[in-house]
Motif scaffolding. Structure first.
Motif, PDB file in Angstrom:
ATOM      1  N   ALA A   1       0.828  -1.210   0.000  1.00 52.13           N
ATOM      2  CA  ALA A   1       0.000   0.000   0.000  1.00 52.13           C
ATOM      3  C   ALA A   1       0.857   1.253   0.000  1.00 52.13           C
ATOM      4  CB  ALA A   1      -0.928  -0.019   1.217  1.00 52.13           C
ATOM      5  N   ALA A   2       2.117   1.128   0.414  1.00 51.94           N
ATOM      6  CA  ALA A   2       2.997   2.297   0.484  1.00 51.94           C
ATOM      7  C   ALA A   2       3.933   2.403  -0.716  1.00 51.94           C
ATOM      8  CB  ALA A   2       3.828   2.239   1.770  1.00 51.94           C
ATOM      9  N   GLY A   3       3.934   1.429  -1.616  1.00 48.30           N
ATOM     10  CA  GLY A   3       4.837   1.468  -2.759  1.00 48.30           C
ATOM     11  C   GLY A   3       5.423   0.094  -3.043  1.00 48.30           C
ATOM     12  N   VAL A   4       6.516   0.075  -3.795  1.00 52.48           N
ATOM     13  CA  VAL A   4       7.157  -1.178  -4.205  1.00 52.48           C
ATOM     14  C   VAL A   4       8.441  -1.373  -3.417  1.00 52.48           C
ATOM     15  CG1 VAL A   4       8.178  -2.460  -6.124  1.00 52.48           C
ATOM     16  CG2 VAL A   4       6.177  -1.009  -6.522  1.00 52.48           C
ATOM     17  N   GLU A   5       8.598  -2.561  -2.848  1.00 51.00           N
ATOM     18  CA  GLU A   5       9.822  -2.916  -2.148  1.00 51.00           C
ATOM     19  C   GLU A   5      10.561  -3.979  -2.967  1.00 51.00           C
ATOM     20  OE1 GLU A   5       9.429  -3.813   1.951  1.00 51.00           O
ATOM     21  OE2 GLU A   5       7.948  -2.227   2.324  1.00 51.00           O
ATOM     22  N   ARG A   6      11.853  -3.737  -3.211  1.00 51.77           N
ATOM     23  CA  ARG A   6      12.666  -4.640  -4.027  1.00 51.77           C
ATOM     24  C   ARG A   6      13.793  -5.217  -3.182  1.00 51.77           C
ATOM     25  NH1 ARG A   6      11.349  -0.218  -7.223  1.00 51.77           N
ATOM     26  NH2 ARG A   6      10.217  -0.743  -9.156  1.00 51.77           N
ATOM     27  N   LEU A   7      14.056  -6.489  -3.389  1.00 56.18           N
ATOM     28  CA  LEU A   7      15.139  -7.143  -2.665  1.00 56.18           C
ATOM     29  C   LEU A   7      15.619  -8.333  -3.477  1.00 56.18           C
ATOM     30  CD1 LEU A   7      13.796  -9.500   0.071  1.00 56.18           C
ATOM     31  CD2 LEU A   7      12.254  -8.237  -1.431  1.00 56.18           C
ATOM     32  N   ALA A   8      16.705  -8.929  -3.020  1.00 54.30           N
ATOM     33  CA  ALA A   8      17.284 -10.087  -3.694  1.00 54.30           C
ATOM     34  C   ALA A   8      17.265 -11.268  -2.737  1.00 54.30           C
ATOM     35  CB  ALA A   8      18.706  -9.788  -4.142  1.00 54.30           C
TER      36      ALA A   8
ATOM     37  N   THR B   1      14.471 -22.708  -1.122  1.00 56.94           N
ATOM     38  CA  THR B   1      14.696 -21.863   0.042  1.00 56.94           C
ATOM     39  C   THR B   1      13.386 -21.186   0.433  1.00 56.94           C
ATOM     40  OG1 THR B   1      16.120 -20.134   0.988  1.00 56.94           O
ATOM     41  CG2 THR B   1      15.293 -19.755  -1.226  1.00 56.94           C
ATOM     42  N   THR B   2      13.244 -20.923   1.724  1.00 60.80           N
ATOM     43  CA  THR B   2      12.097 -20.181   2.241  1.00 60.80           C
ATOM     44  C   THR B   2      12.617 -18.969   3.001  1.00 60.80           C
ATOM     45  OG1 THR B   2      10.740 -22.177   2.439  1.00 60.80           O
ATOM     46  CG2 THR B   2      10.067 -20.255   3.734  1.00 60.80           C
ATOM     47  N   VAL B   3      12.088 -17.805   2.678  1.00 55.74           N
ATOM     48  CA  VAL B   3      12.516 -16.569   3.337  1.00 55.74           C
ATOM     49  C   VAL B   3      11.288 -15.761   3.706  1.00 55.74           C
ATOM     50  CG1 VAL B   3      14.726 -16.468   2.117  1.00 55.74           C
ATOM     51  CG2 VAL B   3      12.723 -15.317   1.154  1.00 55.74           C
ATOM     52  N   THR B   4      11.454 -14.889   4.690  1.00 54.04           N
ATOM     53  CA  THR B   4      10.395 -13.952   5.063  1.00 54.04           C
ATOM     54  C   THR B   4      10.885 -12.540   4.780  1.00 54.04           C
ATOM     55  OG1 THR B   4       9.514 -15.413   6.773  1.00 54.04           O
ATOM     56  CG2 THR B   4       8.951 -13.074   6.921  1.00 54.04           C
ATOM     57  N   ILE B   5      10.086 -11.805   4.052  1.00 57.45           N
ATOM     58  CA  ILE B   5      10.445 -10.444   3.648  1.00 57.45           C
ATOM     59  C   ILE B   5       9.704  -9.468   4.553  1.00 57.45           C
ATOM     60  CG2 ILE B   5      10.382  -8.781   1.760  1.00 57.45           C
ATOM     61  CD1 ILE B   5      10.236 -11.193  -0.149  1.00 57.45           C
ATOM     62  N   PRO B   6      10.417  -8.646   5.282  1.00 57.82           N
ATOM     63  CA  PRO B   6       9.730  -7.646   6.109  1.00 57.82           C
ATOM     64  C   PRO B   6       9.133  -6.547   5.238  1.00 57.82           C
ATOM     65  CG  PRO B   6      12.111  -7.375   6.246  1.00 57.82           C
ATOM     66  CD  PRO B   6      11.882  -8.611   5.443  1.00 57.82           C
ATOM     67  N   ILE B   7       7.944  -6.100   5.561  1.00 56.81           N
ATOM     68  CA  ILE B   7       7.282  -5.038   4.803  1.00 56.81           C
ATOM     69  C   ILE B   7       6.722  -4.016   5.775  1.00 56.81           C
ATOM     70  CG2 ILE B   7       6.707  -6.398   2.744  1.00 56.81           C
ATOM     71  CD1 ILE B   7       3.964  -6.890   3.931  1.00 56.81           C
ATOM     72  N   ALA B   8       6.584  -2.783   5.272  1.00 59.15           N
ATOM     73  CA  ALA B   8       6.134  -1.695   6.138  1.00 59.15           C
ATOM     74  C   ALA B   8       4.658  -1.367   5.954  1.00 59.15           C
ATOM     75  CB  ALA B   8       6.966  -0.445   5.855  1.00 59.15           C
ATOM     76  N   ALA B   9       4.016  -1.967   4.959  1.00 58.07           N
ATOM     77  CA  ALA B   9       2.599  -1.694   4.707  1.00 58.07           C
ATOM     78  C   ALA B   9       1.955  -2.962   4.171  1.00 58.07           C
ATOM     79  CB  ALA B   9       2.447  -0.540   3.712  1.00 58.07           C
ATOM     80  N   ALA B  10       0.634  -2.952   4.089  1.00 54.52           N
ATOM     81  CA  ALA B  10      -0.102  -4.145   3.662  1.00 54.52           C
ATOM     82  C   ALA B  10       0.323  -4.561   2.251  1.00 54.52           C
ATOM     83  CB  ALA B  10      -1.595  -3.864   3.689  1.00 54.52           C
ATOM     84  N   PRO B  11       0.647  -5.860   2.057  1.00 57.57           N
ATOM     85  CA  PRO B  11       1.069  -6.315   0.730  1.00 57.57           C
ATOM     86  C   PRO B  11      -0.112  -6.453  -0.222  1.00 57.57           C
ATOM     87  CG  PRO B  11       0.957  -8.180   2.217  1.00 57.57           C
ATOM     88  CD  PRO B  11       0.662  -6.956   3.044  1.00 57.57           C
ATOM     89  N   ARG B  12       0.120  -6.143  -1.489  1.00 57.06           N
ATOM     90  CA  ARG B  12      -0.912  -6.301  -2.510  1.00 57.06           C
ATOM     91  C   ARG B  12      -0.554  -7.383  -3.523  1.00 57.06           C
ATOM     92  NH1 ARG B  12      -2.278   0.139  -3.598  1.00 57.06           N
ATOM     93  NH2 ARG B  12      -3.499   0.445  -1.660  1.00 57.06           N
ATOM     94  N   ALA B  13       0.741  -7.501  -3.856  1.00 57.49           N
ATOM     95  CA  ALA B  13       1.154  -8.515  -4.831  1.00 57.49           C
ATOM     96  C   ALA B  13       2.641  -8.783  -4.644  1.00 57.49           C
ATOM     97  CB  ALA B  13       0.873  -8.055  -6.261  1.00 57.49           C
ATOM     98  N   LEU B  14       3.070  -9.951  -5.113  1.00 56.30           N
ATOM     99  CA  LEU B  14       4.484 -10.334  -5.083  1.00 56.30           C
ATOM    100  C   LEU B  14       4.851 -10.924  -6.438  1.00 56.30           C
ATOM    101  CD1 LEU B  14       6.507 -12.118  -2.334  1.00 56.30           C
ATOM    102  CD2 LEU B  14       6.404 -13.151  -4.611  1.00 56.30           C
ATOM    103  N   ALA B  15       6.030 -10.561  -6.950  1.00 60.91           N
ATOM    104  CA  ALA B  15       6.487 -11.072  -8.246  1.00 60.91           C
ATOM    105  C   ALA B  15       7.953 -11.463  -8.143  1.00 60.91           C
ATOM    106  CB  ALA B  15       6.301 -10.024  -9.337  1.00 60.91           C
ATOM    107  N   VAL B  16       8.288 -12.625  -8.709  1.00 60.60           N
ATOM    108  CA  VAL B  16       9.659 -13.122  -8.752  1.00 60.60           C
ATOM    109  C   VAL B  16      10.254 -12.783 -10.117  1.00 60.60           C
ATOM    110  CG1 VAL B  16      11.108 -15.187  -8.692  1.00 60.60           C
ATOM    111  CG2 VAL B  16       9.161 -14.974  -7.129  1.00 60.60           C
TER     112      VAL B  16
END
Length: 649
Positions: A454-461, A469-484
């Motif tokens: 809801a606050a924008g796009v967060e990018r990481l590697a 592998t399983t990872v947890t990505i911290p986010i600062a606002a409610a997620p809307r979508a995820l793309a690999v």
């Protein structure tokens, strides 16, 4: 003149490796229209036994080693040179083949002459020398022709009857290539470099634009790599439909000179080859041999131009490379270290596209600053020497301070590409958990991931070194979508839905069946000729009742016959968006069995004939509309839903 020659000989004698090298002093009389070539070569040879060879059609009139006659056996000259070296003096002449696109070894005619290096127009060691020769070449051609060779222009004279010029290359670059044409010459000196165009009269208005672009490109690449390695750069208008690069010049078909694509992409690509391929030669190096220069040049010229236009253009080019690879049948795939030259489209997909993606991923892995430092280091260490992939790895490892053996080994030595699967995702509180899986064998991958919130796009590697592998990505606002890997930054096999059908899905596959849908006569002949031009190999032409349902299918012919055949076979018809347009419609689809389908439906024989030259260049397209030989509209079908993207809404 005697003083100049003595000074030149002094330079050559002092040059590193001269005692073990070859040197040609050539005097050439060339009459392109008569296809007549006469040469005197004073060839300095090191001690040892040599077997030199000339091209068929050239006849030796005199051969003397240090004044003594040498026996000539056809086009072979076996020579034993005593300790300290010797001078072989040759006089030979002959009639050149006609100058046609099929004349790979060069030729001559009313439109000029083309004598590329390595084709035997000068005597060449059969086994290959340890290093290319140094040389000096004086050439005379009758008016209105002008001659140009690779190497440094030493002097030139022109009168009403003839043109004479002398060129030289003191360093070990390659044998001379020689050209002639009825050209107008435009020159500009730029920072001590001689920039020239050799254009036919109708292209004269383009000269300033080509010279401007040459100067800008040389300056930009010199700032990034190191000083431009030759005395200048020339652009030659070719009567042949080619685009070829040589040390210090490029030879481009006159018919395509006005096209914006040539100036925007082809010319910068050929200029950069003066560093990669000519300034540093392709050869053995470290653990991994192979032709690295096409991939590095594609990355630093073609892809850099796309990046300059913005991320959308860069992403589109990466996607093109991945779609090309998706169309490549597994049996035609190969390891990158096995690539030597573009002998067909399949080789280009690996040697250009995959290699360029390697450099894109390497820059992302080590950072732009270390990447640029590695480029400069590679140039400083290897200029005018042979180099392989191992030398590149060494330069980038030293610049980045990292062990890059695993990175290079997986991308160079393996056949194939990784596959990615988004196994699971879960949004929970202030984080998003995802599980990534790849196929076997596992690659070491740094996978780009984007989370729209809801606050924008967060990018990481996300680092993926094993199967999963399983990872947890911290986010600062409610997620809307995820793309690999939404930007297609990894070289990988595209997931279903990411690769709509294109012409190459059919034309690259040797198992594809082609059906000619045209009545016997000119239309059927044109359709068969087009099938041969489109196939990256020999087409398998069959009748409609002999179609292999498990193989890709091409249907080529006149509109009525093509449409009737598609209906009879239960195959997708002409899309509504293409109906009634142009003189020919081309489209792709999937058969009921899920195999690629390519259809070409033209109005008549003339419309089919008009496609022979242009259509093979549009392999990345899903559909096209032609008016005669001109593509007036084209595109790629929309991609489907990617399994590497999920929505949380």
């Amino acid at each position: 003149m005697r003083t100049l020659l003595l000074a030149l000989c002094g330079i050559l004698a002092a040059a590193p490796g001269w005692a073990a090298g070859l040197h040609h002093d050539l005097t050439v009389t060339l009459d392109p229209a008569a296809r007549r070539l006469e040469v005197e070569d004073r060839l300095r040879l090191p001690a040892g036994t040599h077997r030199l060879r000339l091209a068929p059609g050239l006849v030796v009139g005199e051969a003397r080693l240090d004044g003594a006659p040498v026996a000539v056996r056809g086009n072979a000259l076996p020579v034993t040179v005593p300790e300290g070296g010797g001078e072989l003096r040759l006089r030979y002449a002959g009639t050149l083949p006609p100058l046609t696109p099929e004349a790979r070894g060069g030729g001559g005619g009313a439109e000029g002459a083309y004598l590329p290096a390595g084709t035997g127009w000068i005597p060449t060691p059969e086994s290959g020398a340890a290093e290319p020769p140094s040389w000096r070449l004086s050439v005379r051609v009758p008016g209105p022709f002008v001659a140009v060779a690779t190497g440094r222009l030493v002097e030139e004279t022109r009168d009403g009857a003839s043109y004479t010029a002398t060129f030289a290359e003191e360093r070990r670059v390659e044998e001379p290539s020689l050209f002639a044409g009825p050209w107008q010459v435009t020159e500009r000196m730029h920072n001590g470099l001689r920039l020239r165009t050799y254009f036919h009269p109708e292209q004269a208005p383009l000269a300033d634009e080509y010279l401007d672009l040459s100067a800008r490109t040389i300056d930009a690449q010199a700032a990034r790599i190191g000083a431009y390695p030759f005395a200048g750069f020339a652009i030659l208008s070719a009567p042949l439909p080619v685009g070829l690069g040589f040390p210090g010049l490029t030879y481009i078909g006159r018919s395509v000179m006005p096209l914006p694509f040539i100036r925007a992409q082809s010319l910068p690509h050929e200029i950069l080859h003066n560093w990669w391929g000519n300034g540093v030669r392709v050869g053995e190096g470290g653990n991994w041999p192979g032709n690295w220069s096409e991939g590095l040049t594609t990355f630093m010229a073609d892809y850099a131009a796309a990046e300059a236009r913005g991320e959308d253009a860069a992403r589109a080019m990466r996607l093109d490379w991945l779609r090309d690879y998706a169309a490549l049948p597994a049996e035609r795939d190969s390891a990158l270290i096995d690539f030597r030259a573009k002998v067909h489209d399949a080789a280009q997909i690996v040697g250009y596209g995959k290699a360029a993606m390697l450099f894109h991923m390497l820059r992302a892995e080590i950072g732009a600053e270390a990447f640029d430092a590695g480029i400069r280091r590679f140039w400083e260490e290897k200029r005018f020497q042979d180099a392989g992939w191992g030398d590149l790895r060494h330069a980038f490892a030293e610049a980045s301070g990292r062990d890059l053996d695993p990175f290079f080994a997986q991308w160079l030595t393996r056949v194939g590409a990784p596959t990615l699967e988004l196994v699971a995702t879960k949004a929970d509180g202030d984080g998003v958990a995802l599980t990534l899986r790849q196929g076997q064998p596992a690659y070491g991958l740094t996978v780009p991931v984007e989370v729209q919130t809801a606050a924008g796009v967060e990018r990481l590697a996300v680092r993926l070194d094993g199967r999963e592998t399983t990872v947890t990505i911290p986010i600062a606002a409610a997620p809307r979508a995820l793309a690999v890997d939404p930007g297609f930054g990894l070289f990988r096999r595209l997931a279903p839905g990411e690769a709509p059908p294109t012409l190459r899905d059919v034309t690259l596959d040797h198992a594809a069946t082609t059906v000619i849908a045209a009545a016997d006569g000119p239309a059927a002949e044109a359709a068969r000729a087009l099938a041969e031009r489109l196939a990256d190999g020999t087409p398998r032409i069959a009748t409609a009742d002999r179609i292999d349902p498990a193989a890709p299918l091409a249907v080529i012919g006149t509109a009525g016959e093509v449409n009737r055949l598609l209906v009879r076979l239960g195959l997708p018809p002409l899309p509504d968006s293409l109906k009634g347009r142009g003189t020919a419609r081309v489209w792709t689809a999937r058969t009921p069995q899920g195999r690629p389908l390519l259809a070409v439906a033209a109005d008549d024989a003339a419309a089919l004939q008009a496609l022979l030259r242009p259509l093979p260049h549009y392999g990345r397209q899903s559909w096209l509309v032609f008016e005669g030989a001109r593509a007036v509209d084209r595109g790629v079908w929309p991609a489907g839903d990617s399994p590497l993207r999920v929505s949380f809404e």
